[in-house]
Design an enzyme around this catalytic site. Structure first.
Site, PDB file in Angstrom:
ATOM      1  CG  HIS A 163      -0.406   0.293   2.511  1.00  0.00           C
ATOM      2  ND1 HIS A 163       0.099  -0.691   3.340  1.00  0.00           N
ATOM      3  CD2 HIS A 163      -0.254   1.456   3.184  1.00  0.00           C
ATOM      4  CE1 HIS A 163       0.531  -0.131   4.464  1.00  0.00           C
ATOM      5  NE2 HIS A 163       0.337   1.155   4.397  1.00  0.00           N
ATOM      6  CD  GLU A 168       1.415   8.858  -2.514  1.00  0.00           C
ATOM      7  OE1 GLU A 168       1.442  10.089  -2.531  1.00  0.00           O
ATOM      8  OE2 GLU A 168       0.751   8.187  -3.327  1.00  0.00           O
ATOM      9  CG  ASP A 169       5.870   6.382   0.897  1.00  0.00           C
ATOM     10  OD1 ASP A 169       5.479   7.503   0.515  1.00  0.00           O
ATOM     11  OD2 ASP A 169       5.432   5.813   1.916  1.00  0.00           O
TER      12      ASP A 169
END
Length: 709
Positions: free
Chosen positions: A80, A84-85
């Site tokens: 998850h 994004e990271d």
């Protein structure tokens, strides 16, 4: 997890240990692939605590595996934070794990993607995004809640100010959502952790007091438990009984709400009785009521009427030994499963496509209604206001005329009920019958009320309803209707203002062509003719400026403006035309219109003191005139100084009634022992009508002085 060493945590073993109990070998292989992708993506990243970042997604996946979620949800939990990271793309996840996992990862990722100017805005927007994602696939919210739970468990590594901010957000948003979805254990842990970090000193004091009380209470709890077991066994019931210790957060809330001391809250003993089937629930209830006397008004049957999140149990409170209250919950094993896991229990991993249960359908309806609220909300803060109302569980149950049970939040009115039945019923309601008695629409409903709504085809929502409706649906529907209505009224007014400006420039409004409108709209923020007219009506752009843009641009001078034609005012234009409360103009008064940005046309009397300094810009003023015989009633304020005698108010009110005028409001200010000042707001048709009314008052011998305010 917390007892494991880093070397153990950095393998997939903690997750596989739980997942093996219910997943197939092929599913476990998929989890291994997701774990290795996450391990590679997060390599070299560390949390604030100094631990490898991989611990976080792995812990989130373990929490979801304990809820028995499907393999796609577990893979998404492991991945998850990768999009994004890290450098991992959504396309890579889709290629390796399929569309479902990719959608879940994207749903969780977008909750934290945007940046905001204020903390309040960020909270509201994140909340909106989270709920929209949840409405599409509830597993997104389950992943997000597990993510928040692990972050709360490890919040000690953060600075104190950040701890408080995250704890407040958890208590305001994530805890209530977990409760609304029936995730009881998760809700209790989030509440306790939020309390711990928001009020660390109070948490420490209560924690020590609870440990001390636990030892003192052991003997009483044991005695009650033995008595319960023996009585239920004598009725032939095979049950499981456990003592329920109150959570620190619920102890603190009860102390705050009811102004109780710690010892007073701890005087209540709680037990949960698990029985094999539905009939045993009621048999166990009867058996316990023969052991200890029930406290009147403390029995709730959530089996016959489940809570909105699917929770079912019998609740009763008994007079125990030494007069101490004993709280009992009675439920079946299936009910207990739903009570602990809530909505997660309906999204468990299943090998076959089973049909939706009634509880699942109910949850789906709630989730889908969130999309409807969002689409009709003006902004994020308004949407947050709507939904936060629905997150709190206190409910009132009422009946339709046909006997259907409707669940509304406590404090709901007849208008809330009308909108819950159908939007059109709400829009056209004019009265209500509650238990076969006529009642005002603002009447607050009670449990067991039988409600019938009376409608009229010509009736429309009243803005005053917003002062007392409490459900999200009613508030959203009323606001949406008024917003749409105001836009339509502003559009009509804007067209009248534009035609007035065109005629003042010697241009015929009837000659405007479609090409001229298209030329005006090129590069304009408004995309349609209707939007331009609405902005003129709301005062967001000047009618004279728009009118000039339609004139030829060939270097010729503008025509000399002729005297402006007046816009006629009927008094029934709606929200786009407002009458200034400072001077309260009525037909017959010389009037002038002020274009006020965002409000539309504001009508003042020409001698109003409040507009003297703002008349320097002629483009903001509009010539207006009263329409003859409009037939409308207008409010006007009058001040009456009278002799302070018994019954004087009645004689003055009678004189007003004789003039065929309505009294809208009245206030009395005692001037001294001899005189009293009475302020009336009355309704009249025009100045001639007002003159008749004032003449009636002057003929009253008790009236000393009379003025229009």
């Amino acid at each position: 997890m917390s007892e494991s060493t880093p070397s153990e945590i950095l393998t997939s073993e903690p997750l596989l240990r739980v997942a093996t109990t219910y997943l197939r070998p092929s599913d476990l292989e998929l989890l291994e692939q997701a774990f290795h992708l996450a391990a590679c993506a997060h390599k070299g990243q560390f949390r604030k605590s100094g631990e490898p970042y991989l611990i976080h997604p792995l812990s989130v996946a373990v929490i979801l595996a304990e809820w028995h979620l499907d393999p796609q949800a577990l893979c998404a939990a492991l991945l998850h934070d990768t999009v994004e990271d890290t450098g991992t793309t959504a396309q890579e996840i889709m290629e390796q794990f399929g569309h479902s996992v990719s959608e879940l990862v994207e749903g969780v990722s977008k909750l934290d993607r945007l940046e905001f100017q204020t903390e309040q805005q960020a909270q509201a927007e994140n909340f909106r995004k989270m709920l929209l994602a949840m409405a599409r696939d509830v597993r997104v919210i389950l992943i997000k809640l597990a993510d928040r739970l692990h972050n709360m468990r490890t919040l000690g590594a953060m600075k104190s100010d950040k701890q408080r901010r995250i704890a407040r957000e958890t208590l305001d948003i994530y805890g209530p959502i977990a409760n609304r979805l029936g995730l009881h254990k998760l809700y209790q842990e989030l509440e306790d952790l939020g309390f711990r970090y928001l009020y660390p000193n109070r948490y420490t004091v209560l924690s020590k007091a609870l440990k001390a009380a636990r030892g003192n209470r052991r003997e009483v709890v044991g005695k009650i438990l033995t008595a319960l077991e023996q009585r239920l066994a004598s009725f032939g019931l095979d049950v499981s009984i456990k003592g329920r210790e109150k959570h620190l957060s619920s102890i603190y809330q009860k102390m705050q709400e009811k102004s109780l001391s710690f010892s007073q809250v701890q005087d209540i003993y709680g037990f949960r009785v698990i029985v094999p089937d539905l009939s045993s629930c009621y048999l166990a209830l009867g058996a316990l009521h023969t052991l200890y006397k029930p406290i009147p008004g403390k029995f709730k049957d959530y089996i016959a009427i489940p809570k909105s999140n699917g929770y079912q149990s019998l609740h009763t409170t008994l007079f125990g030994p030494f007069g101490t209250p004993v709280e009992i919950q009675i439920r079946t094993r299936d009910m207990h499963k739903i009570a602990e896991s809530g909505v997660a229990s309906h999204w468990l991993y299943k090998s076959s496509n089973t049909p939706l249960s009634d509880v699942q359908k109910k949850t789906h309806q709630w989730l889908q209604s969130l999309l409807e609220y969002q689409s009709e909300s003006g902004d994020a803060a308004e949407f947050l206001e709507h939904i936060k109302v629905d997150l709190f569980p206190d409910a009132v149950y009422v009946f339709t005329p046909k006997g259907t049970i409707k669940s509304l939040i406590r404090g709901a009115t007849a208008v809330d009920f009308a909108y819950d039945v159908h939007t059109d019923i709400g829009h056209h309601c004019v009265a209500a019958k509650i238990n076969d008695q006529l009642a005002p629409l603002r009447t607050i409903l009670n449990n067991g009320d039988r409600v019938e709504i009376i409608t009229e085809a010509e009736a429309t929502p009243n803005p005053a309803w917003l002062n007392y409706v409490v459900t999200a649906k009613a508030r959203a529907k009323i606001r949406h209707y008024l917003r749409t209505l105001r836009h339509e009224e502003a559009e009509v007014l804007g067209e009248r203002l534009l035609h007035q400006a065109l005629r003042a420039l010697n241009a015929d409004p009837g000659t405007l062509t479609t090409d001229q409108w298209e030329q005006l709209l090129k590069g304009d923020r408004c995309k349609t003719r209707e939007e331009v007219l609405a902005e003129i009506g709301l005062g967001k752009r000047l009618n004279i400026v728009v009118a000039r843009s339609f004139l030829p641009k060939n270097g010729d001078t503008f025509p000399t403006p002729e005297m402006r034609t007046s816009i006629t005012i009927r008094g029934s234009e709606g929200m786009a035309v407002q009458f200034a409360p400072c001077c309260r103009p009525i037909p017959g008064d010389p009037i002038i219109g002020l274009i006020k940005k965002g409000q539309g046309l504001l009508i003042h009397t020409q001698d109003c003191q409040n507009i003297r300094q703002s008349r320097t810009d002629p483009d903001k003023w509009v010539d207006v005139a009263w329409e003859n015989n409009s037939g409308q009633l207008f409010e006007v304020a009058i001040k009456v100084l009278v002799l302070n005698r018994r019954g004087v108010l009645a004689t003055v009110a009678s004189a007003i009634a004789e003039a065929h005028s309505n009294i809208d409001s009245v206030t009395i200010a005692k001037a001294d022992g001899t005189y009293s000042e009475i302020n009336f707001t009355v309704q009249v048709q025009d100045r001639a009508h007002l003159a008749i009314l004032m003449q009636n008052l002057r003929e009253n011998p008790d009236v000393v002085r009379l003025t229009r305010v």
